[in-house]
Design a protein around this motif. Structure first.
Motif, short mmCIF file in Angstrom:
data_model
loop_
_atom_site.label_atom_id
_atom_site.label_comp_id
_atom_site.label_asym_id
_atom_site.label_seq_id
_atom_site.Cartn_x
_atom_site.Cartn_y
_atom_site.Cartn_z
N PHE A 1 0.84 -1.19 0.00
CA PHE A 1 0.00 0.00 0.00
C PHE A 1 0.88 1.24 0.00
O PHE A 1 1.82 1.35 0.77
CB PHE A 1 -0.92 -0.01 1.22
CG PHE A 1 -2.05 -0.99 1.11
CD1 PHE A 1 -3.20 -0.67 0.39
CD2 PHE A 1 -1.97 -2.23 1.73
CE1 PHE A 1 -4.24 -1.58 0.29
CE2 PHE A 1 -3.02 -3.14 1.63
CZ PHE A 1 -4.16 -2.81 0.91
N ASP B 1 -2.98 5.34 -2.29
CA ASP B 1 -4.07 4.36 -2.28
C ASP B 1 -5.25 4.87 -1.47
O ASP B 1 -5.09 5.55 -0.44
CB ASP B 1 -3.59 3.02 -1.70
CG ASP B 1 -2.75 2.24 -2.68
OD1 ASP B 1 -3.14 2.17 -3.86
OD2 ASP B 1 -1.70 1.69 -2.28
N LYS B 2 -6.45 4.53 -1.92
CA LYS B 2 -7.68 4.97 -1.26
C LYS B 2 -7.69 4.58 0.22
O LYS B 2 -8.07 5.39 1.08
CB LYS B 2 -8.88 4.33 -1.97
CG LYS B 2 -10.21 4.55 -1.28
CD LYS B 2 -11.32 3.78 -1.98
CE LYS B 2 -12.62 3.89 -1.22
NZ LYS B 2 -13.71 3.11 -1.87
N GLN B 3 -7.27 3.36 0.52
CA GLN B 3 -7.31 2.87 1.91
C GLN B 3 -6.42 3.71 2.82
O GLN B 3 -6.79 4.02 3.96
CB GLN B 3 -6.88 1.39 1.97
CG GLN B 3 -7.81 0.44 1.23
CD GLN B 3 -7.45 0.27 -0.23
OE1 GLN B 3 -6.79 1.13 -0.83
NE2 GLN B 3 -7.85 -0.85 -0.81
N GLU C 1 -7.99 7.36 3.24
CA GLU C 1 -9.17 7.41 4.10
C GLU C 1 -8.83 7.07 5.55
O GLU C 1 -9.43 7.62 6.48
CB GLU C 1 -10.25 6.48 3.55
CG GLU C 1 -10.79 6.96 2.20
CD GLU C 1 -11.94 6.12 1.68
OE1 GLU C 1 -12.27 5.07 2.31
OE2 GLU C 1 -12.52 6.49 0.64
N ASN C 2 -7.89 6.17 5.75
CA ASN C 2 -7.46 5.87 7.13
C ASN C 2 -6.73 7.05 7.74
O ASN C 2 -6.82 7.31 8.95
CB ASN C 2 -6.53 4.65 7.14
CG ASN C 2 -7.30 3.34 7.06
OD1 ASN C 2 -8.53 3.34 7.04
ND2 ASN C 2 -6.59 2.23 7.01
N HIS D 1 -10.44 0.97 7.02
CA HIS D 1 -9.78 -0.07 6.21
C HIS D 1 -8.80 -0.89 7.04
O HIS D 1 -7.82 -0.37 7.58
CB HIS D 1 -9.08 0.58 5.02
CG HIS D 1 -10.01 1.33 4.13
ND1 HIS D 1 -10.96 0.71 3.33
CD2 HIS D 1 -10.17 2.67 3.93
CE1 HIS D 1 -11.65 1.62 2.66
NE2 HIS D 1 -11.19 2.82 3.01
N ARG D 2 -9.09 -2.20 7.09
CA ARG D 2 -8.25 -3.13 7.84
C ARG D 2 -8.00 -4.37 7.02
O ARG D 2 -8.73 -4.69 6.08
CB ARG D 2 -8.94 -3.50 9.16
CG ARG D 2 -9.22 -2.30 10.07
CD ARG D 2 -10.09 -2.65 11.25
NE ARG D 2 -10.48 -1.45 11.99
CZ ARG D 2 -9.79 -0.94 13.00
NH1 ARG D 2 -8.69 -1.55 13.42
NH2 ARG D 2 -10.19 0.17 13.60
N ILE E 1 -4.83 -0.87 7.91
CA ILE E 1 -3.95 -0.83 6.74
C ILE E 1 -3.07 0.41 6.81
O ILE E 1 -3.56 1.53 6.98
CB ILE E 1 -4.79 -0.82 5.45
CG1 ILE E 1 -5.49 -2.17 5.28
CG2 ILE E 1 -3.90 -0.53 4.24
CD1 ILE E 1 -6.40 -2.24 4.06
N LYS F 1 -0.38 -5.95 -0.07
CA LYS F 1 -1.75 -6.04 -0.55
C LYS F 1 -2.16 -7.51 -0.68
O LYS F 1 -1.33 -8.35 -1.03
CB LYS F 1 -1.89 -5.34 -1.91
CG LYS F 1 -1.73 -3.83 -1.82
CD LYS F 1 -1.99 -3.17 -3.15
CE LYS F 1 -1.91 -1.64 -3.03
NZ LYS F 1 -2.19 -0.97 -4.30
N GLY G 1 -13.80 -2.44 -6.38
CA GLY G 1 -14.06 -1.31 -5.50
C GLY G 1 -14.53 -0.07 -6.23
O GLY G 1 -14.45 1.04 -5.71
#
Length: 341
Positions: free
Chosen positions: A131, A135-137, A140-141, A183-184, A190, A196, A303
């Motif tokens: 990651f 990356d989106k995750q 957002e985290n 996101h986990r 994550i 990944k 996704g």
């Protein structure tokens, strides 16, 4: 299938050696026994030492200036669906790369057809991705992690008497935010550098800017797609047919492995989406029921926002909001080379 072509930068100029890039491609071999390591390969050899790759690329740079790239990087990123179709077989992937490089050579617009024997390249399979910050995750985290860091700093300031507040209340807020981090992976939040999940096999290819004779420049990054110019009174052909190359690579995979490509996986669909989203969406909704359902399923597994199937094809305007969301998601997936459709 997503294929990228990039030139290697080093600050304001280009790297004068391929050593750092080759070292980067050796990262998955660290700590592995020799028999388990992945080796560089080219059109005719399966086992090439990294030192040899550096030597061959670095000496093949005649008359190139500091501000000119000495080599290019190609990355071939099969989707998880494509990888599953060939059982993630490294032998089949190497076979495919060798076929793709024939098309790569033929994509140079020249008076005489360029063959793969004129190209100096070295390829390497990689099986992992991690990651990254884009990356989106991770993004957002990070929103939640930033709030937690602020609260932790507030606690320190309260304990020092520099800020009024209730430590117990602040800790409860931290606990609540920690539980809300979206996101986990296997129960763990994550973070950057985490591997990944799923099939992530892809191929890196380092290609010399010059041909094997070290005389002629073969730049896939040329601003000329396919054109002719007058040089010393003679008409010369120049440029690189990028669309031709990518389309040929896609068709080669389908023909070689008998792969039934869905519309949303195709390069033609990607181009249509970029150039005319309305046409793309109308075409998507106009697919036969089975193919359309499969397309939406693949989009969902990647996704990406999936439009409602019952939107009439003559009401494309109503779906433009979804299209914009989809484009943003596709761009993020493409930039991380991990799109799963």
């Amino acid at each position: 299938m997503y294929i990228s072509i990039t030139k290697q930068h080093l600050t304001e100029t280009f790297s004068q050696s391929s050593a750092d890039y080759v070292a980067y491609l050796e990262k998955e071999n660290e700590g592995k026994e020799p028999e388990l390591q992945e080796h560089f390969f080219d059109q005719n050899n399966d086992r090439i030492a990294p030192e040899q790759v550096v030597k061959e690329i670095d000496k093949n740079t005649a008359k190139l200036k500091k501000r000119e790239p000495k080599f290019y990087s190609l990355t071939i990123n099969p989707s998880r669906r494509e990888l599953r179709h060939i059982n993630n077989d490294p032998k089949l992937l190497k076979q495919y790369v060798r076929e793709v490089m024939k098309d790569y050579a033929a994509s140079f617009y020249r008076e005489k057809l360029v063959s793969v024997d004129s190209i100096k390249y070295y390829a390497k399979l990689e099986y992992e991705r991690t990651f990254k910050g884009y990356d989106k995750q991770i993004k957002e985290n990070q929103v939640y992690k930033a709030k937690i860091v602020k609260l932790e700093n507030d606690i320190r300031m309260v304990l020092k008497g520099e800020l009024k507040g209730n430590v117990k209340t602040l800790k409860k807020q931290i606990k609540k935010l920690s539980a809300q981090i979206p996101h986990r992976l296997n129960g763990k939040v994550i973070t950057q550098g985490m591997k990944k999940p799923g099939l992530q096999t892809h191929i890196h290819i380092i290609v010399s800017r010059k041909d094997v004779t070290n005389k002629y420049s073969l730049s896939p990054g040329s601003k000329y797609k396919e054109s002719e110019a007058v040089l010393n009174g003679q008409v010369v052909k120049r440029g690189f047919k990028r669309d031709y190359f990518i389309e040929r690579a896609e068709k080669k995979f389908d023909a070689t492995f008998n792969y039934n490509r869905n519309y949303v996986e195709s390069y033609a669909a990607y181009k249509a989406f970029i150039q005319d989203p309305k046409f793309y969406f109308a075409h998507l909704l106009g697919l036969p029921t089975n193919e359309r359902s499969a397309a939406f399923k693949m989009m969902g597994s990647a996704g990406l926002p999936v439009p409602k199937i019952n939107i009439p094809t003559n009401k494309v305007e109503a779906a433009l909001k979804v299209i914009k969301q989809f484009k943003k998601a596709v761009d993020i997936a493409k930039s991380s080379s991990s799109i799963g459709i």
